[in-house]
Design a protein around this motif. Structure first.
Motif, PDB file in Angstrom:
ATOM      1  N   GLU A   1      -4.703   0.440   8.934  1.00 14.87           N
ATOM      2  CA  GLU A   1      -4.196   1.806   8.753  1.00 14.87           C
ATOM      3  C   GLU A   1      -5.517   2.619   8.565  1.00 14.87           C
ATOM      4  N   GLU A   2      -5.435   3.989   9.215  1.00 14.18           N
ATOM      5  CA  GLU A   2      -6.517   4.936   9.095  1.00 14.18           C
ATOM      6  C   GLU A   2      -5.689   6.187   8.015  1.00 14.18           C
ATOM      7  N   VAL A   3      -6.596   6.269   6.929  1.00 12.65           N
ATOM      8  CA  VAL A   3      -6.053   6.868   5.871  1.00 12.65           C
ATOM      9  C   VAL A   3      -6.903   8.287   5.666  1.00 12.65           C
ATOM     10  N   HIS A   4      -6.402   9.575   6.016  1.00  7.29           N
ATOM     11  CA  HIS A   4      -7.075  10.790   5.757  1.00  7.29           C
ATOM     12  C   HIS A   4      -6.812  11.164   4.281  1.00  7.29           C
ATOM     13  N   GLY A   5      -7.636  10.325   3.414  1.00 14.12           N
ATOM     14  CA  GLY A   5      -7.358  10.813   1.724  1.00 14.12           C
ATOM     15  C   GLY A   5      -8.085   9.545   1.220  1.00 14.12           C
ATOM     16  N   ALA A   6      -8.044   9.604  -0.121  1.00 16.32           N
ATOM     17  CA  ALA A   6      -8.638   8.686  -1.066  1.00 16.32           C
ATOM     18  C   ALA A   6      -7.818   7.484  -1.587  1.00 16.32           C
ATOM     19  N   GLU A   7      -6.610   7.460  -1.043  1.00 14.05           N
ATOM     20  CA  GLU A   7      -5.876   6.339  -1.597  1.00 14.05           C
ATOM     21  C   GLU A   7      -4.982   5.481  -0.481  1.00 14.05           C
ATOM     22  N   PHE A   8      -5.239   4.303  -0.534  1.00 12.01           N
ATOM     23  CA  PHE A   8      -4.476   3.383   0.479  1.00 12.01           C
ATOM     24  C   PHE A   8      -3.713   2.329  -0.385  1.00 12.01           C
ATOM     25  N   GLU A   9      -2.314   2.149   0.148  1.00 12.20           N
ATOM     26  CA  GLU A   9      -1.617   1.070  -0.534  1.00 12.20           C
ATOM     27  C   GLU A   9      -0.619   0.444   0.582  1.00 12.20           C
ATOM     28  N   LEU A  10      -0.924  -1.006   0.305  1.00 14.57           N
ATOM     29  CA  LEU A  10       0.157  -1.758   1.258  1.00 14.57           C
ATOM     30  C   LEU A  10       0.813  -2.588   0.088  1.00 14.57           C
ATOM     31  N   ASP A  11       2.188  -2.677   0.786  1.00 14.93           N
ATOM     32  CA  ASP A  11       3.210  -3.456  -0.009  1.00 14.93           C
ATOM     33  C   ASP A  11       4.187  -4.034   1.040  1.00 14.93           C
ATOM     34  N   GLN A  12       3.965  -5.327   1.319  1.00 14.16           N
ATOM     35  CA  GLN A  12       4.468  -5.944   2.525  1.00 14.16           C
ATOM     36  C   GLN A  12       4.955  -7.446   1.942  1.00 14.16           C
ATOM     37  N   SER A  13       5.977  -7.854   2.609  1.00 11.70           N
ATOM     38  CA  SER A  13       6.203  -9.211   2.461  1.00 11.70           C
ATOM     39  C   SER A  13       6.357  -9.702   3.819  1.00 11.70           C
ATOM     40  N   VAL A  14       6.048 -11.218   3.911  1.00 14.35           N
ATOM     41  CA  VAL A  14       6.100 -12.051   4.949  1.00 14.35           C
ATOM     42  C   VAL A  14       6.818 -13.239   4.698  1.00 14.35           C
ATOM     43  N   PRO A  15       8.055 -13.263   5.397  1.00 19.74           N
ATOM     44  CA  PRO A  15       8.967 -14.242   5.077  1.00 19.74           C
ATOM     45  C   PRO A  15       8.493 -15.803   5.961  1.00 19.74           C
ATOM     46  N   ASN A  16       9.064 -16.808   5.632  1.00 19.09           N
ATOM     47  CA  ASN A  16       8.962 -18.195   6.398  1.00 19.09           C
ATOM     48  C   ASN A  16       7.612 -18.587   6.366  1.00 19.09           C
ATOM     49  N   CYS A  17       6.689 -18.497   5.377  1.00 21.24           N
ATOM     50  CA  CYS A  17       5.452 -19.246   5.435  1.00 21.24           C
ATOM     51  C   CYS A  17       5.433 -20.502   5.169  1.00 21.24           C
ATOM     52  N   GLU A  18       4.610 -21.227   5.832  1.00 26.81           N
ATOM     53  CA  GLU A  18       4.560 -22.712   5.505  1.00 26.81           C
ATOM     54  C   GLU A  18       3.804 -23.050   4.415  1.00 26.81           C
ATOM     55  N   SER A  19       4.118 -24.217   3.774  1.00 30.52           N
ATOM     56  CA  SER A  19       3.299 -24.563   2.422  1.00 30.52           C
ATOM     57  C   SER A  19       1.832 -24.626   2.803  1.00 30.52           C
ATOM     58  N   GLY A  20       0.899 -24.260   1.982  1.00 30.49           N
ATOM     59  CA  GLY A  20      -0.398 -24.509   2.113  1.00 30.49           C
ATOM     60  C   GLY A  20      -1.208 -23.432   1.223  1.00 30.49           C
ATOM     61  N   ASN A  21      -2.305 -23.159   1.518  1.00 32.63           N
ATOM     62  CA  ASN A  21      -3.219 -22.247   0.788  1.00 32.63           C
ATOM     63  C   ASN A  21      -3.125 -21.110   1.682  1.00 32.63           C
ATOM     64  N   TYR A  22      -3.227 -19.748   0.842  1.00 32.76           N
ATOM     65  CA  TYR A  22      -3.259 -18.732   1.722  1.00 32.76           C
ATOM     66  C   TYR A  22      -4.442 -17.638   1.075  1.00 32.76           C
ATOM     67  N   ARG A  23      -4.932 -16.706   1.850  1.00 36.54           N
ATOM     68  CA  ARG A  23      -5.906 -15.745   1.351  1.00 36.54           C
ATOM     69  C   ARG A  23      -5.507 -14.445   1.867  1.00 36.54           C
ATOM     70  N   LEU A  24      -5.471 -13.338   0.964  1.00 32.07           N
ATOM     71  CA  LEU A  24      -5.071 -12.025   1.157  1.00 32.07           C
ATOM     72  C   LEU A  24      -6.394 -11.346   1.376  1.00 32.07           C
ATOM     73  N   TYR A  25      -7.094 -10.707   2.480  1.00 32.30           N
ATOM     74  CA  TYR A  25      -8.158 -10.142   2.775  1.00 32.30           C
ATOM     75  C   TYR A  25      -8.155  -8.871   3.131  1.00 32.30           C
TER      76      TYR A  25
END
Length: 134
Positions: A87-111
């Protein structure tokens, strides 16, 4: 009796060393010129990843180019992208609120990888990460 004392002493030493490490890492934060804060939450509800990222710029920020990755750890320790948001935001505030279904078991990183610009065109790179297990 000696074994109990030695065991208790070792247990206390372990607890003390863990608490010192945790308290030492708490107040350490990166210093940015144009960015106030990055807040990231990654957690799982069953096999659904719940991803929340907030990037807040200082008052003079006019533009933020933000890419957020949900990544799964591979056997060799590197990460593979599961989902990517830009996302390209014209301003000083960015927010992401998402869900991703059907993830396989394991270790995850949000980067997050972002470039934050002030009104004069000066910029800085901002990165952050958080981890969770599915």
């Amino acid at each position: 009796m000696k074994k109990r004392i030695v065991s208790l002493t070792l247990a206390l030493a372990l607890i003390f060393s863990l608490s010192v490490t945790a308290s030492a890492s708490g107040p350490i934060a990166p210093r940015w010129d144009y960015t106030d804060a990055v807040h990231m939450v990654l957690m799982f509800s069953g096999s659904t990843a719940l991803c929340n990222v907030t990037l807040t710029g200082k008052t003079d920020v006019s533009l933020m180019r933000v890419t957020v990755y949900l990544q799964k750890e591979k056997a060799n320790g590197s990460y593979a992208n599961v989902e990517t948001w830009y996302e390209e935001v014209h301003g000083a505030e960015f927010e992401l609120d998402q869900s991703v279904p059907n993830c396989e078991s394991g270790n995850y990183r949000l980067y997050i990888s972002a470039r934050v610009y002030d009104s004069k065109g000066n910029s800085e790179g901002v990165t952050g990460e958080t981890f969770a297990k599915c």
